[in-house]
Design an enzyme around this catalytic site. Structure first.
Site, short mmCIF file in Angstrom:
data_model
loop_
_atom_site.label_atom_id
_atom_site.label_comp_id
_atom_site.label_asym_id
_atom_site.label_seq_id
_atom_site.Cartn_x
_atom_site.Cartn_y
_atom_site.Cartn_z
N ASP A 154 0.86 -1.18 0.00
CA ASP A 154 0.00 0.00 0.00
C ASP A 154 0.90 1.23 0.00
O ASP A 154 1.50 1.57 1.02
CB ASP A 154 -0.91 0.00 1.24
CG ASP A 154 -1.98 -1.10 1.18
OD1 ASP A 154 -1.71 -2.15 0.55
OD2 ASP A 154 -3.06 -0.93 1.77
N LYS A 217 -6.91 3.46 -3.07
CA LYS A 217 -7.33 3.42 -1.67
C LYS A 217 -7.54 4.85 -1.18
O LYS A 217 -6.79 5.75 -1.56
CB LYS A 217 -6.23 2.70 -0.88
CG LYS A 217 -6.38 2.68 0.63
CD LYS A 217 -5.25 1.84 1.25
CE LYS A 217 -5.17 2.02 2.75
NZ LYS A 217 -4.06 1.25 3.36
N LYS A 253 -10.34 0.41 -2.27
CA LYS A 253 -10.20 0.14 -0.83
C LYS A 253 -10.44 1.41 -0.01
O LYS A 253 -9.60 2.30 0.01
CB LYS A 253 -8.79 -0.41 -0.53
CG LYS A 253 -8.53 -0.65 0.98
CD LYS A 253 -7.14 -1.25 1.22
CE LYS A 253 -6.82 -1.31 2.71
NZ LYS A 253 -5.48 -1.90 2.97
#
Length: 317
Positions: A154, A217, A253
């Site tokens: 991430d 995300k 996400k």
């Protein structure tokens, strides 16, 4: 030169983007106002949410032991007797992944291996959460996390480039992260609370996808504003437009501040409505959360027994 013309076209697309704020807010209100499923249907949706959770610990006091507990909880996220009561005890219900800091990746990989689990470990990297370290340091952090066994990374984008509209520079930087990730899946965190406008969020989403992100995300969870429904709508519309344009599906996400079972149901219905059932799986949808699972397990306990559990009855692991 064909590459050049594609790039010019792409950045042309980005420069022309305008987001209708009023329409986005109205749509978000509509999605939040929908009726949520009850009884066994609710239990089924909540278990679906569990399978999409990236169970996360990102604290300064993380230790091998609390990471170990997190891994055990990810493998058996809901008490076995509760799953048996809804006939889901043999369906392999686990969370989607375990998410930790780079220095804890090796611990998580070791715990999962010892438990004979193939659950992926995700690691935040690139100077998380602010992303304000030198590029070479950020790239090295990605490489080290991958070397320690992280299957998903991430990354955080350089917000400065997004805020000042330097989209080509942002694209180039994310491409470098993509390369450093190798075979690992790359989730790109936009830190939407720091991008200023919906239009910027949409543009950053496009750039991140064009640069090879597997997921986009919302947040690190450390900003003052994290995952909100209006911003999510802007991001998933970008995902949809990108899919219609390229045929390539990018995942989504939301992360930060998602704590209740009720909220997880809203997130699932937002995905179902905006992107369709194809996206309702861990391959294309994740919920970044640390305390959400406890509330979901509490609701399933209530569905099975008709009572609410005391907190000590549903421990972390």
């Amino acid at each position: 030169s064909s590459d050049y013309s594609v790039a010019t076209e792409a950045f042309d697309w980005i420069s022309k983007v305008r987001v209708n704020t009023h329409a986005v807010l109205k749509r978000a209100q509509h999605i939040q106002g929908q009726k949520i499923p009850k009884k066994q249907w609710q239990a089924a949706w909540l278990l679906k949410a569990v399978t999409c959770i990236d169970l996360t610990t990102l604290a300064g006091d993380d230790t091998p032991s609390n990471v170990h507990r997190l891994c055990l909880k990810a493998i058996q996220p809901v008490r076995h007797d509760l799953l048996r009561a809804v006939d889901m005890h043999n369906k392999g219900v686990t969370t989607a992944a375990v998410c930790v800091y780079p220095s804890r990746v090796a611990d998580a990989v070791k715990s999962l291996k010892a438990a004979n689990s193939s659950l992926p470990v995700a690691s935040v990297a690139t100077g998380f959460p602010a992303g304000q370290t030198p590029l070479e340091t950020r790239l090295q952090e990605v490489r080290l996390a991958v070397a320690d066994g992280a299957a998903e990374i991430d990354i955080v984008i350089n917000r400065t480039l997004a805020i000042t509209g330097e989209w080509e520079a942002l694209y180039d930087e994310i491409r470098e992260f993509r390369e450093a990730c190798g075979d690992a899946h790359m989730k790109t965190i936009l830190a939407i609370g720091e991008l200023g406008t919906f239009t910027n969020v949409y543009k950053a989403s496009l750039v991140a996808m064009m640069a090879g992100s597997d997921f986009i995300k919302t947040s690190t969870g450390k900003e003052s504003v994290n995952a909100t429904y209006p911003v999510a709508i802007v991001m998933v519309r970008a995902i949809r437009d990108y899919f219609l344009c390229t045929g390539h599906k990018v995942g989504f996400k939301p992360a930060g501040g998602i704590r209740t079972a009720q909220e997880s149901l809203v997130w699932l219905s937002l995905i179902k409505e905006e992107l369709g059932n194809d996206w309702l799986c861990p391959l294309l949808f994740r919920l970044g959360a640390s305390s959400l699972l406890a509330d979901i397990e509490r609701q399933i306990y209530h569905h099975v027994t008709g009572q609410y559990a005391a907190y000590h009855e549903l421990p972390m692991a």
